[in-house]
Design an enzyme around this catalytic site. Structure first.
Site, PDB file in Angstrom:
ATOM      1  N   HIS A  45     -14.087  69.567  21.709  1.00 42.81           N
ATOM      2  CA  HIS A  45     -12.657  69.861  21.759  1.00 42.81           C
ATOM      3  C   HIS A  45     -12.216  70.494  23.080  1.00 42.81           C
ATOM      4  O   HIS A  45     -11.077  70.929  23.204  1.00 42.81           O
ATOM      5  CB  HIS A  45     -12.259  70.784  20.594  1.00 42.81           C
ATOM      6  N   CYS A  46     -13.102  70.563  24.028  1.00 45.42           N
ATOM      7  CA  CYS A  46     -12.785  71.157  25.329  1.00 45.42           C
ATOM      8  C   CYS A  46     -11.998  70.166  26.174  1.00 45.42           C
ATOM      9  O   CYS A  46     -12.238  68.956  26.115  1.00 45.42           O
ATOM     10  CB  CYS A  46     -14.090  71.535  26.041  1.00 45.42           C
ATOM     11  N   GLY A  47     -11.072  70.678  26.959  1.00 43.04           N
ATOM     12  CA  GLY A  47     -10.291  69.832  27.855  1.00 43.04           C
ATOM     13  C   GLY A  47     -11.150  69.107  28.882  1.00 43.04           C
ATOM     14  O   GLY A  47     -10.750  68.077  29.418  1.00 43.04           O
ATOM     15  N   ALA A  49     -14.053  67.773  28.170  1.00 42.99           N
ATOM     16  CA  ALA A  49     -15.006  66.903  27.461  1.00 42.99           C
ATOM     17  C   ALA A  49     -14.917  65.443  27.890  1.00 42.99           C
ATOM     18  O   ALA A  49     -15.933  64.836  28.230  1.00 42.99           O
ATOM     19  CB  ALA A  49     -14.821  67.021  25.945  1.00 42.99           C
TER      20      ALA A  49
END
Length: 169
Positions: A45-47, A49
């Site tokens: 869910h990291c920007g 990713a």
């Protein structure tokens, strides 16, 4: 000696460690002897990713066969809760991103419960503001002898590691 209780300060290479893969199977890292590795903490869910997964895949496709590059990705939920899923959800995300590199069980990279492998990586390659991992997608380059030789922060694109990797092939 190669287990979760290994004294990371006494270890000389990643090859002394055993970790769990995403299917909860024990993997002895001595299987990576002779390979240059990138070890990275990942979060679905990291920007960062999408770009990181894409470029790590590209690196693996380009250098996995020809140079023996191995990429070891460790999901971690310690940064803003950006890897909340269980192994099944992580595998689904990886499948959606056509991940071909090696995916491991979700771990902690900081704190008392940090995985011994990650304690070792931080011990050998401390950061500029302390050795703790600051965010998702911190990348360690490990040479063929299993020694962590470089550390790169989350803002370093995987594709920009090629110049560094070339030193160790």
């Amino acid at each position: 000696m190669a287990d979760g209780n290994l004294n990371y300060k006494a270890a000389t290479s990643i090859h002394e460690f055993t970790v769990k893969n995403v299917k909860d199977e024990d993997i002895k890292l001595e299987a990576y002897k002779g390979h240059v590795c990138i070890i990275v903490n990942v979060a679905s869910h990291c920007g960062l990713a999408a770009n990181n997964y894409k470029q790590l895949n590209e690196l693996y496709e380009q250098y996995g066969e020809s140079k023996g590059l191995r990429i070891l990705a460790f999901p971690c939920n310690q940064f803003a809760g950006q890897e909340p899923g269980n192994s099944e959800e992580i595998v689904c995300f990886a499948k959606d991103h056509k991940v071909k590199f090696d995916l491991f069980a979700k771990i902690d990279v900081n704190g008392d419960n940090a995985n011994p492998l990650w304690k070792f990586l931080k011990h050998k390659q401390g950061g500029t503001l302390g050795s703790f991992i600051k965010w998702n997608f911190t990348k360690f380059i490990v040479n063929k002898d299993g020694v962590p030789v470089e550390r790169h922060g989350p803002n370093t694109d995987p594709i920009d590691l090629v110049k560094s990797l070339e030193k160790y092939w």
